[in-house]
Write a protein that holds these residues in place. Structure first.
Motif, PDB file in Angstrom:
ATOM      1  N   CYS A  59       0.816  -1.217   0.000  1.00 36.20           N
ATOM      2  CA  CYS A  59       0.000   0.000   0.000  1.00 36.20           C
ATOM      3  C   CYS A  59       0.851   1.268   0.000  1.00 36.20           C
ATOM      4  CB  CYS A  59      -0.957   0.001   1.191  1.00 36.20           C
ATOM      5  SG  CYS A  59      -0.148  -0.036   2.807  1.00 36.20           S
ATOM      6  N   THR A  62       2.706   1.981  -4.076  1.00 36.96           N
ATOM      7  CA  THR A  62       2.025   2.322  -5.327  1.00 36.96           C
ATOM      8  C   THR A  62       2.236   3.779  -5.723  1.00 36.96           C
ATOM      9  OG1 THR A  62      -0.030   2.651  -4.117  1.00 36.96           O
ATOM     10  CG2 THR A  62       0.286   0.508  -5.151  1.00 36.96           C
ATOM     11  N   LEU A  67       2.268   3.394 -10.253  1.00 37.79           N
ATOM     12  CA  LEU A  67       1.572   2.300 -10.925  1.00 37.79           C
ATOM     13  C   LEU A  67       0.409   1.855 -10.046  1.00 37.79           C
ATOM     14  CD1 LEU A  67       4.688   0.193 -12.032  1.00 37.79           C
ATOM     15  CD2 LEU A  67       3.282   1.683 -13.474  1.00 37.79           C
ATOM     16  N   SER A  68      -0.535   1.156 -10.636  1.00 39.56           N
ATOM     17  CA  SER A  68      -1.680   0.664  -9.877  1.00 39.56           C
ATOM     18  C   SER A  68      -1.243  -0.416  -8.896  1.00 39.56           C
ATOM     19  CB  SER A  68      -2.742   0.102 -10.823  1.00 39.56           C
ATOM     20  OG  SER A  68      -2.263  -1.082 -11.439  1.00 39.56           O
ATOM     21  N   GLN A  69      -2.069  -0.640  -7.871  1.00 35.92           N
ATOM     22  CA  GLN A  69      -1.752  -1.658  -6.874  1.00 35.92           C
ATOM     23  C   GLN A  69      -1.606  -3.044  -7.494  1.00 35.92           C
ATOM     24  OE1 GLN A  69      -4.136  -4.118  -5.363  1.00 35.92           O
ATOM     25  NE2 GLN A  69      -2.315  -4.950  -4.366  1.00 35.92           N
ATOM     26  N   PRO A  70      -2.490  -3.461  -8.419  1.00 35.72           N
ATOM     27  CA  PRO A  70      -2.293  -4.774  -9.029  1.00 35.72           C
ATOM     28  C   PRO A  70      -0.975  -4.896  -9.805  1.00 35.72           C
ATOM     29  CG  PRO A  70      -4.545  -4.044  -9.384  1.00 35.72           C
ATOM     30  CD  PRO A  70      -3.785  -2.878  -8.809  1.00 35.72           C
ATOM     31  N   THR A  71      -0.567  -3.826 -10.458  1.00 38.37           N
ATOM     32  CA  THR A  71       0.697  -3.855 -11.214  1.00 38.37           C
ATOM     33  C   THR A  71       1.889  -3.928 -10.266  1.00 38.37           C
ATOM     34  OG1 THR A  71      -0.313  -2.642 -13.035  1.00 38.37           O
ATOM     35  CG2 THR A  71       2.104  -2.649 -12.938  1.00 38.37           C
ATOM     36  N   SER A  73       1.810  -5.162  -7.242  1.00 39.17           N
ATOM     37  CA  SER A  73       1.771  -6.513  -6.674  1.00 39.17           C
ATOM     38  C   SER A  73       2.353  -7.540  -7.639  1.00 39.17           C
ATOM     39  CB  SER A  73       0.334  -6.895  -6.315  1.00 39.17           C
ATOM     40  OG  SER A  73      -0.105  -6.124  -5.219  1.00 39.17           O
TER      41      SER A  73
END
Length: 123
Positions: A59, A62, A67-71, A73
């Protein structure tokens, strides 16, 4: 599934031991180096290493990376699977730490043998 980094990076028959890599060892090493060969992943490693506690929550990574959290991750998963990071789940968040021995082994791999011998003698 995480493979031991010592096997991944510095197999007993490595050029550091005076012998060339066989195909399997070369493929393993290439996988680790491929994980490092991405600017976002290098930035993630540096952010985690620079964190006050030596660890960082996904958290908190990012925004600095943009970049987005899914990226983020996804990149962290690749670094973890390559043995460069350790992951600890706390509630809904995952926290990541660098595996110091992994970074040292990469540094040793990239250090010419003569300089390595000088460093070890100085310890």
């Amino acid at each position: 599934m995480r493979t031991a980094l010592a096997e991944l990076i510095l197999p007993s028959n490595s050029p550091l031991a005076g012998e060339p890599y066989d195909k399997i060892d070369a493929e393993r090493l290439a996988g680790v180096l491929k994980a490092l060969a991405d600017p976002a992943r290098l930035r993630l490693l540096s952010l985690i290493q620079a964190s006050p506690d030596g660890e960082a929550c996904v958290c908190d990574l990012t925004a600095p990376i943009g970049l987005s959290q899914p990226t983020v991750s996804h990149h962290l998963r690749i670094l973890t699977e390559s043995g460069l990071l350790e992951r600890e789940k706390r509630g809904v968040w995952a926290y990541y730490r660098i595996v110091p021995s992994a970074i040292q082994q990469i540094a040793d791999l990239l250090t010419p043998p003569r300089k390595r011998a000088t460093k070890k003698a100085a310890r």
